[in-house]
Design an enzyme around this catalytic site. Structure first.
Site, PDB file in Angstrom:
ATOM      1  N   TYR A 221       0.826  -1.212   0.000  1.00  0.00           N
ATOM      2  CA  TYR A 221       0.000   0.000   0.000  1.00  0.00           C
ATOM      3  C   TYR A 221       0.864   1.268   0.000  1.00  0.00           C
ATOM      4  O   TYR A 221       0.442   2.302  -0.493  1.00  0.00           O
ATOM      5  CB  TYR A 221      -0.888   0.050   1.251  1.00  0.00           C
ATOM      6  CG  TYR A 221      -2.226  -0.631   1.127  1.00  0.00           C
ATOM      7  CD1 TYR A 221      -2.307  -1.976   0.790  1.00  0.00           C
ATOM      8  CD2 TYR A 221      -3.403   0.060   1.384  1.00  0.00           C
ATOM      9  CE1 TYR A 221      -3.524  -2.603   0.708  1.00  0.00           C
ATOM     10  CE2 TYR A 221      -4.634  -0.565   1.306  1.00  0.00           C
ATOM     11  CZ  TYR A 221      -4.697  -1.893   0.965  1.00  0.00           C
ATOM     12  OH  TYR A 221      -5.903  -2.507   0.890  1.00  0.00           O
TER      13      TYR A 221
ATOM     14  N   LYS B  18       2.946 -15.346   2.563  1.00  0.00           N
ATOM     15  CA  LYS B  18       3.199 -16.082   1.320  1.00  0.00           C
ATOM     16  C   LYS B  18       4.703 -16.333   1.271  1.00  0.00           C
ATOM     17  O   LYS B  18       5.418 -15.899   0.350  1.00  0.00           O
ATOM     18  CB  LYS B  18       2.690 -15.246   0.132  1.00  0.00           C
ATOM     19  CG  LYS B  18       2.687 -15.948  -1.196  1.00  0.00           C
ATOM     20  CD  LYS B  18       1.590 -16.994  -1.352  1.00  0.00           C
ATOM     21  CE  LYS B  18       1.750 -17.747  -2.656  1.00  0.00           C
ATOM     22  NZ  LYS B  18       0.868 -18.930  -2.759  1.00  0.00           N
TER      23      LYS B  18
ATOM     24  N   ASP C  72      -3.109 -18.200   0.500  1.00  0.00           N
ATOM     25  CA  ASP C  72      -4.094 -18.898  -0.348  1.00  0.00           C
ATOM     26  C   ASP C  72      -4.802 -19.988   0.449  1.00  0.00           C
ATOM     27  O   ASP C  72      -6.027 -20.142   0.394  1.00  0.00           O
ATOM     28  CB  ASP C  72      -3.438 -19.444  -1.634  1.00  0.00           C
ATOM     29  CG  ASP C  72      -2.120 -20.159  -1.397  1.00  0.00           C
ATOM     30  OD1 ASP C  72      -1.599 -20.127  -0.263  1.00  0.00           O
ATOM     31  OD2 ASP C  72      -1.595 -20.762  -2.363  1.00  0.00           O
TER      32      ASP C  72
ATOM     33  N   ASP D 139      -6.423  -6.916   4.311  1.00  0.00           N
ATOM     34  CA  ASP D 139      -7.543  -6.243   3.654  1.00  0.00           C
ATOM     35  C   ASP D 139      -8.464  -7.271   3.006  1.00  0.00           C
ATOM     36  O   ASP D 139      -9.679  -7.279   3.219  1.00  0.00           O
ATOM     37  CB  ASP D 139      -6.998  -5.269   2.597  1.00  0.00           C
ATOM     38  CG  ASP D 139      -8.127  -4.596   1.832  1.00  0.00           C
ATOM     39  OD1 ASP D 139      -9.077  -4.135   2.487  1.00  0.00           O
ATOM     40  OD2 ASP D 139      -8.061  -4.549   0.590  1.00  0.00           O
TER      41      ASP D 139
HETATM   42  C1  IPM Z   1     -10.327  -1.059   4.240  1.00  0.00           C
HETATM   43  C2  IPM Z   1     -10.564  -0.416   2.893  1.00  0.00           C
HETATM   44  C3  IPM Z   1      -9.384   0.480   2.548  1.00  0.00           C
HETATM   45  C4  IPM Z   1      -8.161  -0.422   2.464  1.00  0.00           C
HETATM   46  C5  IPM Z   1      -9.553   1.303   1.262  1.00  0.00           C
HETATM   47  C6  IPM Z   1     -10.804   2.157   1.301  1.00  0.00           C
HETATM   48  C7  IPM Z   1      -8.346   2.143   0.963  1.00  0.00           C
HETATM   49  O1  IPM Z   1     -10.801  -1.369   1.920  1.00  0.00           O
HETATM   50  O2  IPM Z   1     -10.156  -0.328   5.226  1.00  0.00           O
HETATM   51  O3  IPM Z   1     -10.337  -2.282   4.320  1.00  0.00           O
HETATM   52  O4  IPM Z   1      -7.906  -1.029   1.416  1.00  0.00           O
HETATM   53  O5  IPM Z   1      -7.441  -0.499   3.459  1.00  0.00           O
HETATM   54 MN    MN Z   2     -10.923  -3.411   2.696  1.00  0.00          MN
END
Ligand code: IPM
Ligand code: MN
Length: 353
Positions: free
Chosen positions: A142, A189, A221, A245
């Site tokens: 990210y 992973k 996975d 996520d």
């Molecule tokens: C979450 C959301 C966020 C993320 C997005 C909105 C950037 O999906 O908090 O899970 O990917 O972290």
């Molecule tokens: Mn999310």
């Protein structure tokens, strides 16, 4: 007690559900004699519309001065469908997490007994499920360097993790495990990724300091499959940003509705509480959004303040509403109540019990 709460309702259904969480918090403050000061800040698409910036400095300052942040939702389809967009609402949330140092995202997954039939999974599979995902929130793919080649025909997103980043969330997960069933599953992973191998190395070393906690390792996975096959095996899931996520959306299926899942994002100085569901643009203004995830996020906030009895009151109030079928249409498609009605019911129940 007096607490300052920065309220960032954000986009889509954010304002509607946060309004209900505030009703519940008002009821708690009346009942227990606390003062919750609420200051509102702009974030996301509404912030872009009004200021050009998804996270204005004013909002950041407000958040850094608050005792906690209560967050609604972020995202707007007008940006989702535009790959050329220079600013995106989500950048506001990511910058907020990074600048506030909110590295530890906690997502509890519980199967409510009266909602077992809600889940597409079999009752026997999900009855008694109770685990929590510890997702690293300010590192990994990210936040790594990203970009395009000069021709524009190649793109990259780097995934990096440092020892310190892994250790600080590792510590939080081990401490949580000590208060629970003392089992950590590290999801990674490691058969492919170097970052995953670093995670394993560091978490294994840390495990020596926590002899009561058992630790096992699962490739992501396989974890995705085990969440559906046998979710009862889990206690604390520890994982990096993107895996967390994806897995937390998958795990929401166990609880019966994404509208029920709260989360906490904790740092060394700040903390933020938000429902896991997104901005759900199709529901805006229809009074159908489920406010329970926001109310439960407020419950996590109260726990963070050390107001444990007050927090338990919110949890038990939501459970009572679910048992009494005072729920929105995502849970009860036939007799579903409105967002406001559910919010009012919760607040009244708090005051009258
Ligand atoms: C979450 C959301 C966020 C993320 C997005 C909105 C950037 O999906 O908090 O899970 O990917 O972290
Ligand atoms: Mn999310």
């Amino acid at each position: 007690m007096k607490k300052n709460i920065a309220v960032l309702s954000g986009d889509g259904i954010g304002p509607e559900v946060i309004k209900q969480a505030r009703k519940s918090l008002d009821a708690i403050s009346k009942k227990f004699g606390h003062t919750f000061e609420h200051d509102e800040g702009l974030v996301g698409a509404v912030a872009i519309d009004q200021t050009g910036d998804p996270l204005p400095q004013k909002t950041l300052t407000l958040c850094s001065q608050a005792d906690a942040i209560l967050f609604g939702a972020i995202g707007d389809p007008k940006y989702d469908n535009d790959p050329q967009a220079k600013v995106r609402p989500e950048q506001g949330l990511l910058k907020l997490r990074k600048d506030m140092g909110l590295y530890c995202n906690v997502r509890p997954i519980t199967a409510y007994p009266s909602l077992l039939d809600q889940s597409p999974l079999k009752n026997t599979q999900i009855q008694g499920v109770d685990f929590v995902i510890y997702r690293e929130l300010t590192g990994g793919i990210y936040f790594g360097e990203k970009g395009r080649s000069i021709s524009g025909e190649q793109a990259y997103d780097h995934c990096t993790y440092s020892k310190a980043e892994i250790q600080r969330i590792g510590r939080q997960a081990f401490e949580a495990a000590l208060k629970r069933r003392k089992k950590i599953t590290l999801v990674d992973k490691a058969n492919v990724l170097e970052t995953s191998r670093l995670w394993r190395e560091i978490i294994k070393k840390m495990a020596a300091d926590y002899p009561e906690v058992s630790i096992d390792f699962l490739f992501v996975d396989n974890a995705a499959m085990q969440f559906i096959l046998n979710p009862k095996q889990f206690d604390v899931i520890l994982t990096e940003n993107m895996f967390g996520d994806i897995l937390s959306d998958e795990a929401s299926v166990i609880g019966g509705s994404l509208g029920l899942l709260p989360s906490a994002s904790i740092g060394d100085k700040n903390a933020m509480f938000e429902p896991i569901h997104g901005s759900y643009p199709q529901a805006v203004g229809k009074n159908i959004a489920n406010p329970m995830a926001s109310v439960l996020s407020a419950a996590m906030m109260l726990d963070h303040f050390g107001m444990h009895e007050e927090s338990r009151q919110l949890y038990s109030t939501v459970e009572h509403a679910i048992d009494q079928k005072i729920c929105t249409v995502d849970i009860d498609p036939i007799q579903g109540r409105g967002t406001e009605e559910v919010g009012d019911f919760l607040a009244e129940w708090i005051l009258n019990t």
